[in-house]
Design a protein around this motif. Structure first.
Motif, short mmCIF file in Angstrom:
data_model
loop_
_atom_site.label_atom_id
_atom_site.label_comp_id
_atom_site.label_asym_id
_atom_site.label_seq_id
_atom_site.Cartn_x
_atom_site.Cartn_y
_atom_site.Cartn_z
N ASP A 31 0.79 -1.23 0.00
CA ASP A 31 0.00 0.00 0.00
C ASP A 31 0.83 1.28 0.00
N VAL A 32 2.10 1.23 0.38
CA VAL A 32 2.84 2.46 0.59
C VAL A 32 3.11 3.23 -0.70
N PHE A 33 3.46 2.54 -1.78
CA PHE A 33 3.71 3.20 -3.06
C PHE A 33 3.50 2.18 -4.16
N SER A 34 2.40 2.35 -4.93
CA SER A 34 2.03 1.40 -5.97
C SER A 34 1.87 2.12 -7.30
N LYS A 35 1.87 1.37 -8.38
CA LYS A 35 1.73 1.94 -9.72
C LYS A 35 0.51 2.85 -9.78
N GLY A 36 0.73 4.07 -10.30
CA GLY A 36 -0.34 5.05 -10.42
C GLY A 36 -0.43 6.03 -9.27
N ASP A 37 0.25 5.76 -8.14
CA ASP A 37 0.24 6.69 -7.00
C ASP A 37 1.04 7.95 -7.31
N VAL A 38 0.62 9.06 -6.71
CA VAL A 38 1.35 10.33 -6.80
C VAL A 38 1.63 10.78 -5.37
N VAL A 39 2.90 11.12 -5.09
CA VAL A 39 3.29 11.57 -3.75
C VAL A 39 3.93 12.95 -3.85
N LEU A 40 3.51 13.84 -2.97
CA LEU A 40 4.07 15.19 -2.88
C LEU A 40 4.90 15.28 -1.61
N ASN A 41 6.17 15.73 -1.74
CA ASN A 41 7.09 15.88 -0.61
C ASN A 41 7.40 17.34 -0.36
N LEU A 42 7.39 17.76 0.89
CA LEU A 42 7.81 19.10 1.28
C LEU A 42 8.88 18.94 2.35
N GLY A 43 10.12 19.41 2.05
CA GLY A 43 11.22 19.15 2.97
C GLY A 43 12.08 20.35 3.26
#
Length: 198
Positions: A31-43
């Motif tokens: 579930d953490v990162f699968s095909k089609g997922d989009v993740v936004l990072n702010l660092g």
């Protein structure tokens, strides 16, 4: 202005993460990162790699990046994923040209680039990855103070193409909201922040 906008974005991520936590969905493997997922990072970066100790009033590197899971189900157990995305970062500093005179240059750096990463989930909730970054450091320079007549050295050269390897991990507190850390990046030695999965 940039700091204000990033602060508002951080607040929005926290609100979205809280809403996701309220749903209390159970985690499942993959579930953490699968095909089609989009993740936004702010660092925010620790250890400025653009400016050394001869610079003062260094602005900690701030970054915003997005990543799309292009392909998944890699390796025999299906836990591998390849992600591609864009990156924008900002940092700045002040450089004093003379020891006994308050004159020099202010630097502002905007770093734009792309990055790709290979992800592998070793344990539940933890997304680990290693990647490659390629980008360009756009440097804006302006003078401050008054230079002595006939004595004006050249500003230090900062900017140009950026190329770096990095390793990182995201730990999901909810189905969508995570904390992350990266080491070995081009702007900072360590990059820490928040992530949200759409």
């Amino acid at each position: 202005m940039i700091m204000k906008r990033l602060s508002l974005l951080l607040l929005a991520l926290c609100v979205m993460g809280g809403a996701a936590n309220a749903q209390k969905k159970p985690f499942r493997d993959g579930d953490v990162f699968s095909k089609g997922d989009v993740v936004l990072n702010l660092g925010i970066g620790l250890g400025n790699m653009v400016y050394n100790d001869s610079y003062t009033k260094k602005v900690p590197p701030i970054s915003l990046s997005g990543e799309y899971a292009v392909t998944g189900n890699l390796f025999n157990n299906g836990r591998g994923v390849v992600g591609l995305g864009a990156y924008i970062g900002y940092t700045g500093a002040k450089y004093r040209a003379f020891d006994n005179l308050d004159a020099g240059w202010n630097f502002n750096n905007l770093i734009l680039g792309v990055r790709g990463a290979l992800h592998y989930q070793f344990v539940n909730r933890l997304d680990t990855y290693l990647g490659l970054f390629l980008g360009y450091n756009i440097t804006m320079t302006n003078d401050y103070g008054s230079f002595p007549s006939g004595l004006r050295p050249s500003a230090p050269a900062v900017g140009g193409f950026e190329f770096a390897f990095y390793v990182g991990a995201r730990y999901y507190l909810t189905q969508r909201f995570a904390v992350f850390g990266e080491v070995g990046y081009g702007l900072a030695t360590v990059n820490l922040g928040l992530a949200y999965k759409f």
